[in-house]
Motif scaffolding. Structure first.
Motif, PDB file in Angstrom:
ATOM      1  N   SER A   1       1.897 -28.137 -22.943  1.00 16.15           N
ATOM      2  CA  SER A   1       0.709 -27.542 -23.562  1.00 16.15           C
ATOM      3  C   SER A   1      -0.168 -26.961 -22.457  1.00 16.15           C
ATOM      4  O   SER A   1      -0.429 -27.623 -21.456  1.00 16.15           O
ATOM      5  CB  SER A   1      -0.084 -28.598 -24.336  1.00 16.15           C
ATOM      6  N   TYR A   2      -0.601 -25.709 -22.680  1.00 17.31           N
ATOM      7  CA  TYR A   2      -1.480 -25.061 -21.701  1.00 17.31           C
ATOM      8  C   TYR A   2      -2.444 -24.141 -22.440  1.00 17.31           C
ATOM      9  O   TYR A   2      -2.031 -23.164 -23.050  1.00 17.31           O
ATOM     10  CB  TYR A   2      -0.672 -24.262 -20.680  1.00 17.31           C
ATOM     11  N   LYS A   3      -3.722 -24.503 -22.442  1.00 17.10           N
ATOM     12  CA  LYS A   3      -4.777 -23.690 -23.054  1.00 17.10           C
ATOM     13  C   LYS A   3      -4.380 -23.220 -24.453  1.00 17.10           C
ATOM     14  O   LYS A   3      -4.312 -22.024 -24.739  1.00 17.10           O
ATOM     15  CB  LYS A   3      -5.118 -22.508 -22.140  1.00 17.10           C
ATOM     16  N   ASN A   4      -4.105 -24.197 -25.301  1.00 17.66           N
ATOM     17  CA  ASN A   4      -3.780 -23.957 -26.716  1.00 17.66           C
ATOM     18  C   ASN A   4      -2.424 -23.288 -26.946  1.00 17.66           C
ATOM     19  O   ASN A   4      -2.097 -22.926 -28.077  1.00 17.66           O
ATOM     20  CB  ASN A   4      -4.879 -23.130 -27.408  1.00 17.66           C
ATOM     21  N   GLU A   5      -1.628 -23.132 -25.891  1.00 18.60           N
ATOM     22  CA  GLU A   5      -0.261 -22.639 -26.056  1.00 18.60           C
ATOM     23  C   GLU A   5       0.707 -23.790 -25.838  1.00 18.60           C
ATOM     24  O   GLU A   5       0.455 -24.679 -25.021  1.00 18.60           O
ATOM     25  CB  GLU A   5       0.033 -21.515 -25.064  1.00 18.60           C
ATOM     26  N   THR A   6       1.824 -23.780 -26.554  1.00 22.26           N
ATOM     27  CA  THR A   6       2.820 -24.842 -26.416  1.00 22.26           C
ATOM     28  C   THR A   6       4.185 -24.239 -26.114  1.00 22.26           C
ATOM     29  O   THR A   6       4.456 -23.076 -26.415  1.00 22.26           O
ATOM     30  CB  THR A   6       2.914 -25.696 -27.692  1.00 22.26           C
ATOM     31  N   PHE A   7       5.039 -25.062 -25.507  1.00 27.59           N
ATOM     32  CA  PHE A   7       6.402 -24.656 -25.184  1.00 27.59           C
ATOM     33  C   PHE A   7       7.286 -25.881 -25.253  1.00 27.59           C
ATOM     34  O   PHE A   7       6.906 -26.964 -24.784  1.00 27.59           O
ATOM     35  CB  PHE A   7       6.458 -24.046 -23.776  1.00 27.59           C
ATOM     36  N   GLU A   8       8.471 -25.737 -25.854  1.00 27.72           N
ATOM     37  CA  GLU A   8       9.424 -26.845 -25.928  1.00 27.72           C
ATOM     38  C   GLU A   8      10.795 -26.365 -25.486  1.00 27.72           C
ATOM     39  O   GLU A   8      11.175 -25.215 -25.731  1.00 27.72           O
ATOM     40  CB  GLU A   8       9.488 -27.421 -27.349  1.00 27.72           C
ATOM     41  N   PHE A   9      11.546 -27.287 -24.845  1.00 28.55           N
ATOM     42  CA  PHE A   9      12.877 -26.926 -24.353  1.00 28.55           C
ATOM     43  C   PHE A   9      13.736 -28.188 -24.328  1.00 28.55           C
ATOM     44  O   PHE A   9      13.325 -29.203 -23.768  1.00 28.55           O
ATOM     45  CB  PHE A   9      12.770 -26.333 -22.946  1.00 28.55           C
ATOM     46  N   PRO A  10      14.946 -28.157 -24.923  1.00 28.90           N
ATOM     47  CA  PRO A  10      15.802 -29.356 -24.939  1.00 28.90           C
ATOM     48  C   PRO A  10      16.279 -29.729 -23.533  1.00 28.90           C
ATOM     49  O   PRO A  10      16.740 -28.863 -22.782  1.00 28.90           O
ATOM     50  CB  PRO A  10      16.991 -28.931 -25.814  1.00 28.90           C
ATOM     51  N   GLN A  11      16.180 -30.994 -23.202  1.00 25.50           N
ATOM     52  CA  GLN A  11      16.633 -31.448 -21.888  1.00 25.50           C
ATOM     53  C   GLN A  11      18.104 -31.136 -21.669  1.00 25.50           C
ATOM     54  O   GLN A  11      18.523 -30.799 -20.558  1.00 25.50           O
ATOM     55  CB  GLN A  11      16.385 -32.952 -21.737  1.00 25.50           C
ATOM     56  N   ALA A  12      18.903 -31.220 -22.729  1.00 26.03           N
ATOM     57  CA  ALA A  12      20.347 -31.001 -22.621  1.00 26.03           C
ATOM     58  C   ALA A  12      20.686 -29.587 -22.163  1.00 26.03           C
ATOM     59  O   ALA A  12      21.768 -29.342 -21.623  1.00 26.03           O
ATOM     60  CB  ALA A  12      21.016 -31.281 -23.964  1.00 26.03           C
ATOM     61  N   GLU A  13      19.760 -28.644 -22.360  1.00 25.30           N
ATOM     62  CA  GLU A  13      20.033 -27.253 -21.992  1.00 25.30           C
ATOM     63  C   GLU A  13      19.620 -26.923 -20.562  1.00 25.30           C
ATOM     64  O   GLU A  13      19.847 -25.809 -20.090  1.00 25.30           O
ATOM     65  CB  GLU A  13      19.338 -26.301 -22.971  1.00 25.30           C
ATOM     66  N   LEU A  14      19.016 -27.889 -19.863  1.00 25.64           N
ATOM     67  CA  LEU A  14      18.682 -27.656 -18.466  1.00 25.64           C
ATOM     68  C   LEU A  14      19.961 -27.622 -17.637  1.00 25.64           C
ATOM     69  O   LEU A  14      20.799 -28.521 -17.749  1.00 25.64           O
ATOM     70  CB  LEU A  14      17.777 -28.767 -17.926  1.00 25.64           C
ATOM     71  N   PRO A  15      20.138 -26.627 -16.778  1.00 27.21           N
ATOM     72  CA  PRO A  15      21.336 -26.593 -15.933  1.00 27.21           C
ATOM     73  C   PRO A  15      21.281 -27.602 -14.789  1.00 27.21           C
ATOM     74  O   PRO A  15      22.298 -27.860 -14.153  1.00 27.21           O
ATOM     75  CB  PRO A  15      21.350 -25.155 -15.399  1.00 27.21           C
ATOM     76  N   ILE A  16      20.111 -28.155 -14.510  1.00 30.71           N
ATOM     77  CA  ILE A  16      19.965 -29.166 -13.464  1.00 30.71           C
ATOM     78  C   ILE A  16      19.688 -30.511 -14.121  1.00 30.71           C
ATOM     79  O   ILE A  16      18.816 -30.632 -14.974  1.00 30.71           O
ATOM     80  CB  ILE A  16      18.847 -28.784 -12.462  1.00 30.71           C
ATOM     81  N   LYS A  17      20.452 -31.529 -13.757  1.00 33.95           N
ATOM     82  CA  LYS A  17      20.444 -32.804 -14.463  1.00 33.95           C
ATOM     83  C   LYS A  17      19.617 -33.854 -13.725  1.00 33.95           C
ATOM     84  O   LYS A  17      19.294 -33.714 -12.563  1.00 33.95           O
ATOM     85  CB  LYS A  17      21.877 -33.301 -14.648  1.00 33.95           C
ATOM     86  N   GLY A  18      19.306 -34.926 -14.450  1.00 36.54           N
ATOM     87  CA  GLY A  18      18.570 -36.045 -13.869  1.00 36.54           C
ATOM     88  C   GLY A  18      17.093 -36.004 -14.226  1.00 36.54           C
ATOM     89  O   GLY A  18      16.510 -34.940 -14.441  1.00 36.54           O
ATOM     90  N   SER A  19      16.477 -37.200 -14.280  1.00 34.03           N
ATOM     91  CA  SER A  19      15.070 -37.284 -14.662  1.00 34.03           C
ATOM     92  C   SER A  19      14.165 -36.575 -13.661  1.00 34.03           C
ATOM     93  O   SER A  19      13.127 -36.010 -14.038  1.00 34.03           O
ATOM     94  CB  SER A  19      14.654 -38.754 -14.791  1.00 34.03           C
ATOM     95  N   HIS A  20      14.545 -36.595 -12.372  1.00 29.97           N
ATOM     96  CA  HIS A  20      13.723 -35.911 -11.372  1.00 29.97           C
ATOM     97  C   HIS A  20      13.669 -34.416 -11.639  1.00 29.97           C
ATOM     98  O   HIS A  20      12.645 -33.762 -11.378  1.00 29.97           O
ATOM     99  CB  HIS A  20      14.253 -36.183  -9.962  1.00 29.97           C
ATOM    100  N   ASN A  21      14.749 -33.855 -12.193  1.00 33.08           N
ATOM    101  CA  ASN A  21      14.750 -32.432 -12.497  1.00 33.08           C
ATOM    102  C   ASN A  21      13.986 -32.105 -13.772  1.00 33.08           C
ATOM    103  O   ASN A  21      13.616 -30.945 -13.985  1.00 33.08           O
ATOM    104  CB  ASN A  21      16.179 -31.899 -12.558  1.00 33.08           C
ATOM    105  N   VAL A  22      13.737 -33.096 -14.614  1.00 33.90           N
ATOM    106  CA  VAL A  22      12.819 -32.896 -15.738  1.00 33.90           C
ATOM    107  C   VAL A  22      11.410 -32.683 -15.184  1.00 33.90           C
ATOM    108  O   VAL A  22      10.674 -31.797 -15.628  1.00 33.90           O
ATOM    109  CB  VAL A  22      12.853 -34.101 -16.706  1.00 33.90           C
ATOM    110  N   ILE A  23      11.033 -33.517 -14.205  1.00 33.49           N
ATOM    111  CA  ILE A  23       9.716 -33.367 -13.562  1.00 33.49           C
ATOM    112  C   ILE A  23       9.609 -31.981 -12.925  1.00 33.49           C
ATOM    113  O   ILE A  23       8.618 -31.262 -13.115  1.00 33.49           O
ATOM    114  CB  ILE A  23       9.516 -34.454 -12.496  1.00 33.49           C
TER     115      ILE A  23
END
Length: 459
Positions: free
Chosen positions: A268-290
């Protein structure tokens, strides 16, 4: 004419010398080591006087300002003399920032800054922004601002670079985490290192954005002491923590930041939102979520549309030497994580796999505290191979905590031993937790030698 002396003749030093020359200063470059032929040719072509193999004090102590390589500690005698004479000593980043009109995205942290920097740069460039890449990656920042053609710069900044920044200012500052690292440069005082990292926030205002991982204990603790920071805070969380709320002009409550919920990245940023499935990230691991949440927030801060951000995330390629798959032989996967030069990086690496691990660690210990990974090693590591010229600390700490532990004095022996120990379904993970300078030129050299040794196994 004002005289600029540059100490260090690598990419940043030569870039700083070129910028100083372009801006009309008298320039002299000095390197105690030997310069590469590439940089000597550049200096000669631009008629910049230099020396190598020594520091001639008579040529240096008459400077009006000195630009110091981040690799030179403040405790060396020459730097002490410069300070005693009140000659300003600054970094290439500080110097270059004086000559750019571009908006600056500054990224630092003990871990993850290279991936976050490259991902952020990729998303922005892929979306069509006129963006440059510099700092610890890419070409010299100073060299690029000679022409100053970019509208934005994404900078990866180390604590060493920040230490000699004073008027430098970020428009978007990212502080991913703070864990003990480089303590040998900070008198083995963790607080000194923390304060160094927080220099990324100096000179920021309420119009600027600050992105940070709120579960980093040292970072959160320092922030709690700095309630006077005037900047728009954008926290990142992996624990579904409440986002910071601020009351808008109309009385509404705005929640800003990024978090992971039900394996979906949400921002969330200034009344805008964005969502993205973790499974679709090409880089894996919780650190890459950060890392990804940070890059997304930068993208929203700079006005990108959701479709542009999603496209950039999907098309990003993982960073060399950071959890880089480099082969599978007889059912054993080999992973190059040579960039893991501290314990925190190994913590994230171990957390990225559920398969049994043959772990290769070792190198130049920088005051490491291995207690952070003690439990993960006990749970996941079937064999630990200690690689380096002095493995005594690793052997003493882990000797009774893993069923198999070995000491070797070369990477080739480590890889061959890992092949003998590994069975189908295992992961051989090079994640050293240490600097590479005992056996290698740098972590890139270590990673490439590892990949070559793995490739040789399949011959």
């Amino acid at each position: 004419m004002k005289k600029i002396v540059v100490l260090g003749g690598g990419e940043s030093g030569v870039g700083a010398a070129l910028l100083a020359k372009a801006k009309g200063f008298k320039v002299f470059l000095s390197d105690k080591g030997l310069l590469s032929d590439k940089y000597k040719e550049i200096l000669a072509q631009n008629e910049i006087p230099y020396e190598e193999g020594e520091h001639t004090e008579s040529q240096i102590l008459d400077a009006n300002e000195v630009i110091k390589s981040p690799g030179i500690p403040d405790k060396v005698e020459l730097i002490k003399k410069l300070h005693s004479l009140r000659i300003p000593v600054i970094s290439e980043i500080e110097f270059a920032s004086r000559y750019t009109k571009a908006k600056i995205v500054a990224i630092t942290g003990s871990n993850g800054k290279t991936t976050t920097t490259l991902l952020t740069y990729h998303i922005l460039k892929n979306a069509g922004l006129n963006v440059g890449l510099a700092g610890n990656v890419g070409e010299s920042f100073a060299k690029q601002v000679i022409e100053d053609t970019f509208d934005y710069f994404v900078l990866e900044l180390s604590s060493f670079q920040l230490d000699n920044c004073f008027d430098f200012k970020a428009d978007v500052a990212i502080l991913l985490n703070i864990t003990p690292d480089h303590l040998d440069r900070y008198n083995y005082e963790f607080q000194n290192y923390i304060e160094s990292k927080f220099r990324v926030l100096q000179n920021t205002t309420s119009a600027d954005d600050f992105i940070y991982y709120q579960e980093s204990e040292a970072l959160a603790g320092e922030l709690a002491k700095r309630n006077d920071l005037s900047i728009n805070r954008l926290p990142i969380s992996l624990q579904n923590s409440p986002l910071i709320t601020e009351r808008g002009q109309g009385g509404e409550v705005n929640a800003q930041g990024g978090y992971l919920e039900n394996e979906v990245l949400k921002v969330s940023y200034k009344n805008e939102t964005f969502e993205f499935p973790q499974a679709e990230l090409p880089i894996k691991g919780s650190h890459n979520v950060i890392n990804s949440l940070a890059a997304i927030l930068v993208s929203k801060s700079l006005g990108l549309e959701n479709e542009q951000i999603a496209e950039g995330l999907k098309s990003f390629q993982s960073v060399e030497h950071r959890l880089e798959p480099c082969g599978e032989i007889k059912g054993v996967k080999y992973v190059n994580d040579s960039k893991a030069t501290n314990v925190d990086s190994v913590f994230y690496a171990l957390g990225s796999y559920n398969d049994p691990i043959v772990l290769i660690m070792g190198g130049v210990d920088k005051g490491n505290d291995y207690r952070q990974i003690e439990q993960l090693v006990a749970e996941k590591v079937k064999a630990l191979i200690c690689m380096g010229t002095d493995n005594s600390k690793l052997l003493a700490f882990f000797g009774k905590k893993v069923s198999m532990i070995f000491s070797v004095d070369s990477l080739q022996k480590a890889v061959q031993l890992s092949a003998d120990l590994g069975t189908e379904g295992d992961v051989v993970l090079l994640s050293p937790a240490c600097a590479s300078f005992d056996l290698f030129k740098n972590y890139e050299d270590r990673g490439r030698q590892f990949k070559a040794a793995v490739a040789a196994l399949g011959v």
